[in-house]
Write a protein that holds these residues in place. Structure first.
Motif, PDB file in Angstrom:
ATOM      1  N   SER A 106     -12.640   0.706 -18.043  1.00  0.00           N
ATOM      2  CA  SER A 106     -13.920   0.026 -18.231  1.00  0.00           C
ATOM      3  C   SER A 106     -13.901  -0.831 -19.491  1.00  0.00           C
ATOM      4  O   SER A 106     -14.396  -1.966 -19.493  1.00  0.00           O
ATOM      5  CB  SER A 106     -15.056   1.051 -18.321  1.00  0.00           C
ATOM      6  OG  SER A 106     -15.241   1.717 -17.093  1.00  0.00           O
ATOM      7  N   LEU A 107     -13.333  -0.304 -20.567  1.00  0.00           N
ATOM      8  CA  LEU A 107     -13.245  -1.064 -21.807  1.00  0.00           C
ATOM      9  C   LEU A 107     -12.372  -2.299 -21.649  1.00  0.00           C
ATOM     10  O   LEU A 107     -12.729  -3.405 -22.074  1.00  0.00           O
ATOM     11  CB  LEU A 107     -12.694  -0.179 -22.931  1.00  0.00           C
ATOM     12  CG  LEU A 107     -13.667   0.833 -23.524  1.00  0.00           C
ATOM     13  CD1 LEU A 107     -12.926   1.850 -24.375  1.00  0.00           C
ATOM     14  CD2 LEU A 107     -14.737   0.136 -24.359  1.00  0.00           C
ATOM     15  N   VAL A 108     -11.217  -2.133 -21.023  1.00  0.00           N
ATOM     16  CA  VAL A 108     -10.288  -3.248 -20.853  1.00  0.00           C
ATOM     17  C   VAL A 108     -10.893  -4.352 -19.998  1.00  0.00           C
ATOM     18  O   VAL A 108     -10.874  -5.535 -20.362  1.00  0.00           O
ATOM     19  CB  VAL A 108      -8.957  -2.757 -20.238  1.00  0.00           C
ATOM     20  CG1 VAL A 108      -8.098  -3.936 -19.799  1.00  0.00           C
ATOM     21  CG2 VAL A 108      -8.199  -1.893 -21.227  1.00  0.00           C
ATOM     22  N   LEU A 109     -11.456  -3.972 -18.855  1.00  0.00           N
ATOM     23  CA  LEU A 109     -12.055  -4.966 -17.973  1.00  0.00           C
ATOM     24  C   LEU A 109     -13.217  -5.682 -18.638  1.00  0.00           C
ATOM     25  O   LEU A 109     -13.371  -6.900 -18.522  1.00  0.00           O
ATOM     26  CB  LEU A 109     -12.531  -4.303 -16.680  1.00  0.00           C
ATOM     27  CG  LEU A 109     -11.441  -3.825 -15.727  1.00  0.00           C
ATOM     28  CD1 LEU A 109     -12.053  -2.962 -14.625  1.00  0.00           C
ATOM     29  CD2 LEU A 109     -10.686  -4.992 -15.130  1.00  0.00           C
ATOM     30  N   THR A 110     -14.032  -4.931 -19.354  1.00  0.00           N
ATOM     31  CA  THR A 110     -15.213  -5.503 -19.993  1.00  0.00           C
ATOM     32  C   THR A 110     -14.843  -6.458 -21.116  1.00  0.00           C
ATOM     33  O   THR A 110     -15.333  -7.599 -21.169  1.00  0.00           O
ATOM     34  CB  THR A 110     -16.109  -4.382 -20.545  1.00  0.00           C
ATOM     35  OG1 THR A 110     -16.621  -3.618 -19.449  1.00  0.00           O
ATOM     36  CG2 THR A 110     -17.272  -4.948 -21.354  1.00  0.00           C
TER      37      THR A 110
END
Length: 355
Positions: free
Chosen positions: A308-312
């Motif tokens: 989630s952090l990477v995609l965001t």
């Protein structure tokens, strides 16, 4: 956004095994790109006069298989990227739109709970790409959708086409005529729509929209036991000047209960210092709460939280890589107990599993 997700290497202090924790991330095919192979020639074939027009984006021939992200509508009404391998073609952008048509070639490939976004019978007359703008020309059947689907259709077309390096904005034409607004409910298009327009808008907690700016975050959802990621554009106050911090805070806060979306971020997760940004790399330093339900002594972070952090964060302009530490240290482990010391690149394909 620096081509949003294009040719972005994500350096999270983790190993490539981490991404295999979620079946919808194709870790074996992970590369430094998030888009279709860049040795594919994008050849689009309609200009405003209906004459043949070829735009050679990469200057090389297409491969036998082309991997594209198609934006479909899930059971909860969200527009969701879904990665598919499509037949060889020299018109990959036009083909991607053809696979968004209800009753078209996508029909036998749709995952459970998903539907195509364009009205049945719609023909893609052509996609002309020039100077960063893609003009998508549709047949008259395009205008037969329900007004409730209008923004979803606009978002799906825009995000499907802007996955390609050559496309920054999208214009909609119908039978060779430019549309300054969508034909059914009048959503403005004007001189084109890009990813800054957002996707799956959520402004439910906002009182004054004029005093806010958008940030897109990735939550997760589940269908038939399979997890996948959903981009959601939220509105944050203009008093929040650091978009990185705003995005992390929205992830930690999580989605509204009524959305049906999920988050594995636990209460109490905080950045203990300001994000450090240098040469496209951002470093986030969290407190121990980032470990969530895992044993803090083992220093394990869930794959869903990292994904989630990477995609965001890579949706934001200028961010090309991400590093995560806890209390200033990078002694992290994956859910299998392996030390996470290798660089991890963002997978080329997002949401690839069987539903």
């Amino acid at each position: 956004m620096s081509k949003y997700n294009k040719q972005i290497a994500i350096t999270v202090i983790a190993s490539s095994m981490l991404l295999s924790g979620c079946s919808l991330f194709d870790a074996e095919k992970a590369t430094k790109e998030i888009d279709p192979p860049q040795d594919v020639t994008i050849t689009e074939d309609v200009n405003q006069k209906g004459e043949g027009k070829v735009e050679d984006v990469a200057g090389e021939e297409a491969e036998k298989n082309v991997t594209n992200q198609l934006y479909l509508i899930d059971k909860n009404g969200f527009v969701v990227p879904y990665t598919m391998n499509l037949p060889e073609t020299k018109s990959v952008a036009k083909q991607a739109l053809e696979y968004l048509v209800d009753g078209g070639p996508i029909s036998s490939m749709l995952p459970n709970g998903f539907r195509a976004v364009l009205p049945e019978g719609t023909e893609v007359l052509g996609v002309d790409i020039k100077d960063g703008v893609a003009v998508a020309d549709f047949s008259k059947e395009f205008s037969t959708y329900n007004k409730e689907d209008e923004e979803k259709i606009l978002q799906a077309i825009t995000w499907t086409l802007t996955q390609f390096d050559s496309v920054e904005k999208v214009k909609i034409w119908v039978n060779g005529h430019e549309q300054k607004e969508m034909p059914v409910n009048g959503t403005p298009i004007q001189d084109g729509i890009g990813r800054e327009y957002g996707i799956n808008h959520d402004s439910s907690d906002v009182v004054d929209l004029t005093n806010t700016h958008p940030v897109t975050v990735y939550y997760s959802a589940e269908t038939d036991g399979q997890e996948y990621f959903v981009p959601v554009t939220k509105r944050v106050s203009n008093t929040e000047t650091d978009k990185i911090v705003s995005a992390v805070e929205e992830l930690v806060e999580g989605p509204a209960l009524e959305t049906g979306l999920l988050s594995e971020f636990q209460n109490g997760v905080e950045l203990i210092s300001a994000p450090k940004y240098e040469d496209g790399k951002v470093t986030l330093d969290f407190n121990e709460a980032i470990y969530g339900s895992f044993d803090e002594e083992q220093k394990i972070i869930s794959s869903q939280v990292l994904q989630s952090l990477v995609l965001t964060l890579t949706e934001q302009e200028g961010i090309e890589s991400v590093a995560i530490t806890v209390n200033g240290k990078a002694e992290l482990m994956d859910e299998n107990g392996e030390k996470l010391t290798e660089d991890v690149t963002r997978p080329t394909n997002v949401n690839t599993g069987s539903f």
